[in-house]
Enzyme design. Structure first.
Site, PDB file in Angstrom:
ATOM      1  N   ALA A  74      37.598  38.041  46.361  1.00 17.94           N
ATOM      2  CA  ALA A  74      37.965  37.215  45.212  1.00 17.94           C
ATOM      3  C   ALA A  74      39.363  36.648  45.398  1.00 17.94           C
ATOM      4  O   ALA A  74      40.169  37.166  46.178  1.00 17.94           O
ATOM      5  CB  ALA A  74      37.905  38.050  43.927  1.00 17.94           C
ATOM      6  N   ASP A  75      39.630  35.579  44.660  1.00 19.15           N
ATOM      7  CA  ASP A  75      40.968  35.010  44.643  1.00 19.15           C
ATOM      8  C   ASP A  75      41.241  34.447  43.249  1.00 19.15           C
ATOM      9  O   ASP A  75      40.409  33.720  42.701  1.00 19.15           O
ATOM     10  CB  ASP A  75      41.112  33.907  45.688  1.00 19.15           C
ATOM     11  CG  ASP A  75      42.574  33.589  45.949  1.00 19.15           C
ATOM     12  OD1 ASP A  75      43.222  34.356  46.686  1.00 19.15           O
ATOM     13  OD2 ASP A  75      43.066  32.591  45.408  1.00 19.15           O
ATOM     14  N   THR A  76      42.381  34.816  42.682  1.00 20.99           N
ATOM     15  CA  THR A  76      42.763  34.355  41.353  1.00 20.99           C
ATOM     16  C   THR A  76      43.978  33.448  41.465  1.00 20.99           C
ATOM     17  O   THR A  76      44.945  33.786  42.152  1.00 20.99           O
ATOM     18  CB  THR A  76      43.088  35.550  40.429  1.00 20.99           C
ATOM     19  OG1 THR A  76      41.927  36.377  40.311  1.00 20.99           O
ATOM     20  CG2 THR A  76      43.492  35.077  39.038  1.00 20.99           C
ATOM     21  N   ALA A 117      37.781  32.812  41.755  1.00 25.82           N
ATOM     22  CA  ALA A 117      36.550  32.598  42.528  1.00 25.82           C
ATOM     23  C   ALA A 117      36.153  33.930  43.140  1.00 25.82           C
ATOM     24  O   ALA A 117      37.007  34.684  43.624  1.00 25.82           O
ATOM     25  CB  ALA A 117      36.775  31.556  43.614  1.00 25.82           C
TER      26      ALA A 117
END
Length: 197
Positions: A74-76, A117
């Site tokens: 994930a990436d925030t 995402a």
């Protein structure tokens, strides 16, 4: 929760993501071995960056996946949209105290987006989805910004803040969308995705 014998791997160092995934009562292991270099070109549209990062982390995993394994990456990103006379900006993790103070000044009195995402991948399937939450800050006083940065040292957090900490309690007036997404992991969507994977 029963995932029909699937073995879940969380490819993230984030203690917040570990804690939120644990809240789903799912057994998983953490494995952060990765050869992906997190970078993007300046002309990449803001809204595409989280997806590029999440998929890059997934494909950069250090070994092939085995039968029955599901890797979650994930990436925030905290995204400050353009506003009258002010350019838009992706707010990553601050480099130092001054950078953290600058970011919080930029967020003060404005709406921003938090987009995460998430990529789920097995040996024969890959799915990426994004969740966006709108967040509003009140006008922050200089002493509030300085107190938060000096007390909580938010240097490992995108946008230089955590919604669950003091600055969120005193500064955030409204959110639209998933609270847990702002913490760093949209667990409800992850749960639904795992059930259908």
């Amino acid at each position: 929760m029963n995932l029909n014998g699937k073995h879940i791997i969380l490819g993230s160092n984030s203690p917040r993501r570990r804690e939120l995934l644990k809240g789903l009562d799912i057994d998983f292991e953490v494995d952060t071995g990765n050869n992906f270099e997190e970078s993007f070109t300046p002309d990449t549209p803001f809204d595409q960056v989280p997806r590029l990062m999440a998929e890059g982390k997934s494909m950069g995993f250090h070994r092939p996946l085995k039968e029955g394994e599901i890797l979650i990456t994930a990436d925030t990103m905290v995204i400050l949209p353009p506003e009258e006379g002010k350019a838009g900006e992706i707010l990553g993790k601050p480099k130092d105290r001054e950078d953290a103070i600058r970011m919080l000044r930029d967020l003060s009195g404005r709406k921003h987006h938090v987009t995460t995402a998430v990529t789920l991948r097995s040996r024969d399937k890959k799915e990426t989805f994004e969740v966006t939450t709108q967040v509003w800050f009140k006008e922050l006083k200089e002493e509030e910004i300085n107190y938060y940065v000096d007390t909580y040292k938010p240097f490992d957090k995108a946008g230089a803040y955590a919604i669950q900490e003091w600055i969120g309690h005193v500064g955030i007036t409204r959110i639209e969308g998933s609270y847990f997404n702002v913490v760093g992991f949209p667990v409800q969507r992850v749960y639904e995705a795992l059930l259908s994977f």
